[in-house]
Design a protein around this motif. Structure first.
Motif, short mmCIF file in Angstrom:
data_model
loop_
_atom_site.label_atom_id
_atom_site.label_comp_id
_atom_site.label_asym_id
_atom_site.label_seq_id
_atom_site.Cartn_x
_atom_site.Cartn_y
_atom_site.Cartn_z
N CYS A 27 36.86 63.28 82.27
CA CYS A 27 36.43 64.58 82.78
C CYS A 27 36.40 65.61 81.65
O CYS A 27 37.11 65.48 80.66
N TRP A 28 35.61 66.65 81.86
CA TRP A 28 35.63 67.78 80.95
C TRP A 28 36.90 68.56 81.20
O TRP A 28 37.35 68.68 82.35
N ASP A 29 37.50 69.10 80.15
CA ASP A 29 38.76 69.82 80.27
C ASP A 29 38.65 71.10 79.45
O ASP A 29 38.70 71.06 78.21
N ALA A 48 35.43 67.84 73.90
CA ALA A 48 35.54 66.38 73.98
C ALA A 48 35.85 66.02 75.44
O ALA A 48 36.58 66.74 76.11
N ILE A 49 35.28 64.94 75.90
CA ILE A 49 35.58 64.50 77.26
C ILE A 49 36.96 63.87 77.26
O ILE A 49 37.35 63.20 76.30
N THR A 50 37.75 64.11 78.30
CA THR A 50 39.15 63.69 78.36
C THR A 50 39.32 62.46 79.24
O THR A 50 38.81 62.43 80.36
N VAL A 82 37.43 76.70 85.39
CA VAL A 82 38.40 75.74 84.88
C VAL A 82 37.88 74.35 85.24
O VAL A 82 37.60 74.06 86.40
N ARG A 83 37.75 73.49 84.24
CA ARG A 83 37.33 72.10 84.43
C ARG A 83 38.47 71.20 83.96
O ARG A 83 39.03 71.44 82.89
N GLY A 121 32.57 62.69 83.57
CA GLY A 121 32.00 63.99 83.29
C GLY A 121 31.30 64.64 84.46
O GLY A 121 30.48 65.53 84.27
N CYS A 122 31.63 64.23 85.68
CA CYS A 122 30.93 64.77 86.85
C CYS A 122 31.30 66.22 87.13
O CYS A 122 30.66 66.87 87.96
N ASN A 123 32.27 66.79 86.43
CA ASN A 123 32.65 68.18 86.65
C ASN A 123 31.89 69.14 85.73
O ASN A 123 32.36 70.19 85.37
#
Length: 146
Positions: A27-29, A48-50, A82-83, A121-123
């Protein structure tokens, strides 16, 4: 090439393109109050994707993050996004990711809470996106019929 081979190749490609990893989600953070690119429209070029399997919460020992979330809050006219990884709940409302939980409160407060687990990464912002493996699938299917 016979029909059985074509179906086997197509099935393998479909599995590779459309099936997610069963054990973790990425997910994106980010937070828009720290980096404005986290707001909508979302610009993921600096994030960076988490891998959510690496995230833990002290107050939820042993709980795994199984979804992504995006929160949009408006307090006194100021928007904040907030993601992050999500640990509890279900995707969307009633399992339908097209719908988000929306709440309003006193003192000019609004909150939208969206959760998803359909893909890594759906967020991100709401927009149509395709798997990067889709061109490979198209190429393989077209070559199978030559």
């Amino acid at each position: 090439m016979n029909t059985l081979n074509i179906l086997s190749i197509a099935s393998c490609i479909v599995v590779l393109v459309f099936v997610q990893q069963a054990f973790s989600i990425k997910c994106w953070d980010c937070r828009s109050d720290i980096d404005p690119k986290c707001a909508d429209p979302f610009d993921n070029t600096t994030f960076a994707i988490t891998d959510c399997s690496t995230r833990t919460l002290d107050h939820l020992p042993g709980q795994k993050a199984t979804m992504c979330r995006k929160m949009r809050q408006k307090v006194d006219g100021v928007w904040k996004y907030v993601r992050s990884c999500a640990f509890l709940g279900e995707p969307g409302i009633g399992g339908d990711e097209r719908f988000c939980l929306m709440r309003t409160g006193t003192y000019n407060i609004f909150m939208e809470y969206c959760t998803c687990n359909t893909k890594d990464g759906c967020n991100t912002s709401s927009r149509l996106s395709f798997s990067p493996l889709l061109p490979i699938l198209i190429f393989a299917v077209l070559n199978a019929f030559r």
